[in-house]
Motif scaffolding. Structure first.
Motif, PDB file in Angstrom:
ATOM      1  N   LYS A   3       6.715  -5.539   6.951  1.00  0.00           N
ATOM      2  CA  LYS A   3       8.125  -5.850   6.730  1.00  0.00           C
ATOM      3  C   LYS A   3       8.910  -4.664   6.174  1.00  0.00           C
ATOM      4  O   LYS A   3      10.119  -4.570   6.382  1.00  0.00           O
ATOM      5  CB  LYS A   3       8.260  -7.033   5.764  1.00  0.00           C
ATOM      6  CG  LYS A   3       7.771  -8.356   6.315  1.00  0.00           C
ATOM      7  CD  LYS A   3       8.005  -9.478   5.310  1.00  0.00           C
ATOM      8  CE  LYS A   3       7.559 -10.821   5.877  1.00  0.00           C
ATOM      9  NZ  LYS A   3       7.775 -11.920   4.905  1.00  0.00           N
ATOM     10  N   LYS A   4       8.224  -3.781   5.454  1.00  0.00           N
ATOM     11  CA  LYS A   4       8.900  -2.639   4.839  1.00  0.00           C
ATOM     12  C   LYS A   4       8.046  -1.397   5.055  1.00  0.00           C
ATOM     13  O   LYS A   4       6.859  -1.386   4.721  1.00  0.00           O
ATOM     14  CB  LYS A   4       9.122  -2.884   3.342  1.00  0.00           C
ATOM     15  CG  LYS A   4       9.834  -1.739   2.635  1.00  0.00           C
ATOM     16  CD  LYS A   4      10.102  -2.069   1.176  1.00  0.00           C
ATOM     17  CE  LYS A   4      10.815  -0.929   0.464  1.00  0.00           C
ATOM     18  NZ  LYS A   4      11.082  -1.247  -0.962  1.00  0.00           N
ATOM     19  N   GLU A  63       2.317  -5.963   4.150  1.00  0.00           N
ATOM     20  CA  GLU A  63       3.745  -6.177   4.373  1.00  0.00           C
ATOM     21  C   GLU A  63       4.586  -4.971   3.978  1.00  0.00           C
ATOM     22  O   GLU A  63       5.660  -4.765   4.535  1.00  0.00           O
ATOM     23  CB  GLU A  63       4.217  -7.411   3.596  1.00  0.00           C
ATOM     24  CG  GLU A  63       3.592  -8.717   4.073  1.00  0.00           C
ATOM     25  CD  GLU A  63       4.181  -9.922   3.375  1.00  0.00           C
ATOM     26  OE1 GLU A  63       5.005  -9.732   2.451  1.00  0.00           O
ATOM     27  OE2 GLU A  63       3.835 -11.055   3.744  1.00  0.00           O
ATOM     28  N   LYS A  64       4.108  -4.173   2.998  1.00  0.00           N
ATOM     29  CA  LYS A  64       4.863  -3.012   2.532  1.00  0.00           C
ATOM     30  C   LYS A  64       3.956  -1.786   2.571  1.00  0.00           C
ATOM     31  O   LYS A  64       2.883  -1.785   1.979  1.00  0.00           O
ATOM     32  CB  LYS A  64       5.383  -3.238   1.112  1.00  0.00           C
ATOM     33  CG  LYS A  64       6.348  -4.409   0.984  1.00  0.00           C
ATOM     34  CD  LYS A  64       6.832  -4.572  -0.447  1.00  0.00           C
ATOM     35  CE  LYS A  64       7.785  -5.758  -0.568  1.00  0.00           C
ATOM     36  NZ  LYS A  64       8.269  -5.924  -1.963  1.00  0.00           N
ATOM     37  N   LEU A  65       4.407  -0.735   3.253  1.00  0.00           N
ATOM     38  CA  LEU A  65       3.597   0.462   3.414  1.00  0.00           C
ATOM     39  C   LEU A  65       4.443   1.700   3.153  1.00  0.00           C
ATOM     40  O   LEU A  65       5.544   1.839   3.689  1.00  0.00           O
ATOM     41  CB  LEU A  65       3.012   0.518   4.828  1.00  0.00           C
ATOM     42  CG  LEU A  65       2.224   1.786   5.188  1.00  0.00           C
ATOM     43  CD1 LEU A  65       0.987   1.945   4.309  1.00  0.00           C
ATOM     44  CD2 LEU A  65       1.837   1.765   6.670  1.00  0.00           C
ATOM     45  N   LEU A  80       0.841  -1.193   0.000  1.00  0.00           N
ATOM     46  CA  LEU A  80       0.000   0.000   0.000  1.00  0.00           C
ATOM     47  C   LEU A  80       0.875   1.242   0.000  1.00  0.00           C
ATOM     48  O   LEU A  80       1.809   1.354   0.803  1.00  0.00           O
ATOM     49  CB  LEU A  80      -0.920  -0.006   1.229  1.00  0.00           C
ATOM     50  CG  LEU A  80      -1.820   1.212   1.435  1.00  0.00           C
ATOM     51  CD1 LEU A  80      -2.811   1.365   0.290  1.00  0.00           C
ATOM     52  CD2 LEU A  80      -2.557   1.100   2.767  1.00  0.00           C
ATOM     53  N   SER A  81       0.576   2.173  -0.901  1.00  0.00           N
ATOM     54  CA  SER A  81       1.317   3.427  -0.986  1.00  0.00           C
ATOM     55  C   SER A  81       0.317   4.574  -1.111  1.00  0.00           C
ATOM     56  O   SER A  81      -0.513   4.587  -2.010  1.00  0.00           O
ATOM     57  CB  SER A  81       2.261   3.415  -2.200  1.00  0.00           C
ATOM     58  OG  SER A  81       2.920   4.655  -2.333  1.00  0.00           O
ATOM     59  N   ILE A  82       0.403   5.539  -0.186  1.00  0.00           N
ATOM     60  CA  ILE A  82      -0.556   6.648  -0.148  1.00  0.00           C
ATOM     61  C   ILE A  82       0.207   7.967  -0.075  1.00  0.00           C
ATOM     62  O   ILE A  82       1.211   8.093   0.641  1.00  0.00           O
ATOM     63  CB  ILE A  82      -1.489   6.560   1.070  1.00  0.00           C
ATOM     64  CG1 ILE A  82      -2.003   5.135   1.272  1.00  0.00           C
ATOM     65  CG2 ILE A  82      -2.663   7.529   0.926  1.00  0.00           C
ATOM     66  CD1 ILE A  82      -2.798   4.942   2.540  1.00  0.00           C
TER      67      ILE A  82
END
Length: 588
Positions: A452-453, A426-428, A401-403
């Motif tokens: 995780k990231k 796991e990845k934000l 997810l990228s915001i």
């Protein structure tokens, strides 16, 4: 193996048509398709165990599977089109076409069985192995004249040795290991040993390969092989009008990457009924042609922004990846972040959507009619995402997810505490641009435990808030960019003497920060492997014990802090003298 790939694709298409009630197949038709499924499974087993790539039988299997899949996908496409128009598709005709494809499938049955019997007979007749003798061939330091009818540059002496071994008398079995790079996706080699054939072009923060390229020799080989085997089912179009391409390739084309600026050139898309991959990122079109939404088998769609996204996109029920990137047109000027391009509400009606990458678009607020995107694993570069409980339920299985938020525009509660509901995340990446001071008091994220990231940018949190991150048990990568945290001192001291913070962290990046001092306990950051500092001109020291962290392999520092760079170099000498794992210091 080309044949294996085609058979797998056919099998997946068959499962799709059998498992969806929207295709009203007669009992006889369903039985016929199931028989085709059985044959496909048998051919898969054969190709795995005995198939020889490029053999006549393997090519026949591939071609027959391609033909059968084309017929089935044509039927699915026509059925959807006719149903939308209120007409009944000509089912009998299409299954008649399938009968013709099935005849070739059945004709291969006997040949496959015979080949299996032959291979099994060879296996049982094979003599028991005798003790083996191993001969290793090494490149000759001095080239000698070419041997017989071919030239092996730098290996002539070894070729003579190889000939002696093959033609000589041997009591036992001999193994010859031949290593090196092959020479010519004919000249002597000079490098719906030091040159590798494949090489990494980008590395992830965890040290794994992010992207790679292949050597030109290998690319040319693959390209010739694809043409030879009639397996070229894609086209990268920079010159031809798609309407011209359609005349020769429309019935079999699966992938189109178009660089045409002329919007009218895209009108030929309606003829590519079986298309699965369509990339229009670098076209100058302001809207997608209506014919795109008739491409029922489309799995991957990429186009340039700004561009209108109509509600009819929900007709692409097989779409897995929707990519909206800046086009060449938008790159000519700096894109204004205030210009909003919305995705339609119908985006929530695409159940198979797996990857949604939307660089400038806003994800529409769900309504009661919206359904959960249970297959969605990637939701990237979306702006103004209000993390209500309802929204989190609709994207419950997202893994990446990228915001991006614009603090001076949206002064509201984004409910980022609900991020903790994303149990699979796991990845934000959380980015704030413009007016971050307005957000830091209103948007305190709560991170899911499985993370995780984590990448944070522009938030200007006080370093005291780092405690919420330090406790994450699986966090391996932490990137702090553009004053993600602010303040002169970062202390990771804990009240509990036995508490271990950042226990799994392997990679730490601090970029553009006013930090001056960093203090930590010995039990913290024990798994750290790589440290990166960019734009940290005021940082004067890091925890001294870090020089003894056994796994620490690389520290990178840019020229904004030459004093810190020199300090690390001295630490490198001390550490390497202590027989600890070698530490590399790199100037960025």
């Amino acid at each position: 193996m080309a044949g294996y790939t085609v058979i797998r694709s056919l099998s997946q298409t068959i499962k799709q048509i059998l498992n969806h009630a929207e295709y009203p197949i007669s009992v006889n038709g369903a039985q016929q398709i199931r028989r085709l499924q059985e044959k496909a499974d048998q051919f898969l087993e054969y190709l795995i165990e005995f198939g020889v790539e490029g053999s006549r039988l393997e090519r026949r299997i591939r071609d027959a599977a391609n033909e059968a899949e084309d017929v089935i996908e044509h039927w699915m496409h026509e059925h959807i089109r006719s149903t939308a128009a209120g007409l009944a598709p000509d089912v009998e005709y299409d299954f008649g076409e399938l009968n013709m494809a099935m005849e070739e499938i059945y004709s291969l049955d006997q040949e496959v069985d015979e080949h299996i019997q032959q291979e099994m007979a060879k296996l049982y007749a094979r003599p028991r192995p005798r003790p083996r003798r191993v001969v290793m061939l090494q490149p000759s330091p001095t080239p000698t004249p070419a041997v017989d009818s071919f030239t092996a540059v730098g290996l002539e002496e070894q070729v003579d040795k190889l000939r002696d071994e093959l033609c000589g008398i041997s009591i036992g079995m001999t193994t010859l290991a031949i290593t090196g790079m092959g020479g010519s996706p004919e000249e002597s080699v000079k490098h719906f040993v030091s040159t590798n054939l494949a090489f990494a072009t980008a590395i992830k923060s965890n040290g794994k390969v992010k992207s790679c390229s292949i050597h030109d020799l290998l690319r040319d080989l693959f390209k010739r092989k694809a043409l030879y085997e009639n397996y070229e089912r894609r086209i990268s179009n920079s010159h031809l009008d798609l309407r011209e391409v359609a005349r020769g390739y429309a019935s079999t084309m699966r992938t189109i990457i178009s660089f045409q600026r002329n919007e009218s050139s895209l009108r030929g898309l309606r003829k590519f009924k079986l298309l699965r991959v369509l990339d229009l990122v670098d076209t100058d079109a302001y809207s997608l042609p209506a014919s795109v939404f008739d491409l029922f088998h489309l799995r991957y769609l990429a186009f340039g922004c700004p561009m209108e996204v109509p509600s009819s996109i929900s007709r692409l029920q097989n779409l897995r990846s929707l990519i909206i990137r800046p086009s060449k047109r938008s790159r000519k000027y700096r894109y204004n972040s205030r210009d909003e391009v919305y995705l339609p509400l119908e985006i929530w009606m695409m159940p198979l959507l797996t990857h949604l990458v939307s660089f400038f678009d806003l994800l529409p607020n769900p309504e009661r009619a919206a359904s959960a995107l249970k297959e969605l694993h990637t939701l990237s570069v979306v702006t103004k995402l209000i993390c209500t409980e309802e929204m989190m339920e609709l994207i419950c299985n997202v893994e990446k997810l990228s915001i991006t938020y614009f603090g001076d525009r949206y002064q509201q509660d984004y409910q980022l505490h609900n991020l903790a509901l994303l149990s699979q995340l796991e990845k934000l990446t959380l980015v704030v641009k413009e007016g971050s001071h307005l957000l830091q008091t209103k948007a305190k994220p709560v991170f899911p435990e499985r993370l995780k990231k984590l990448t944070l940018s522009g938030w200007r949190f006080p370093w005291e808030d780092m405690k919420a991150i330090a406790d994450l048990p699986y966090l391996e990568v932490l990137k702090l960019r553009d004053h993600a945290f602010q303040g002169h001192t970062w202390e990771t001291d804990s009240e509990e003497d036995e508490e271990r913070l950042f226990d799994s962290l392997k990679y730490l990046l601090i970029e553009e920060s006013d930090i001056e001092k960093w203090e930590a306990e010995k039990r913290h950051f024990r798994g750290l492997e790589r440290l990166v500092f960019k734009g940290c001109a005021n940082l004067s020291q890091i925890p001294k014990y870090m020089r003894y962290i056994h796994g620490l392999q690389l520290i990178e520092v840019d020229r904004a802090n030459l004093t810190l760079l020199e300090c690390f170099r001295q630490m490198q000498v001390t550490r390497n003298d202590m027989w600890v794992k070698v530490l590399i210091i790199r100037e960025l």
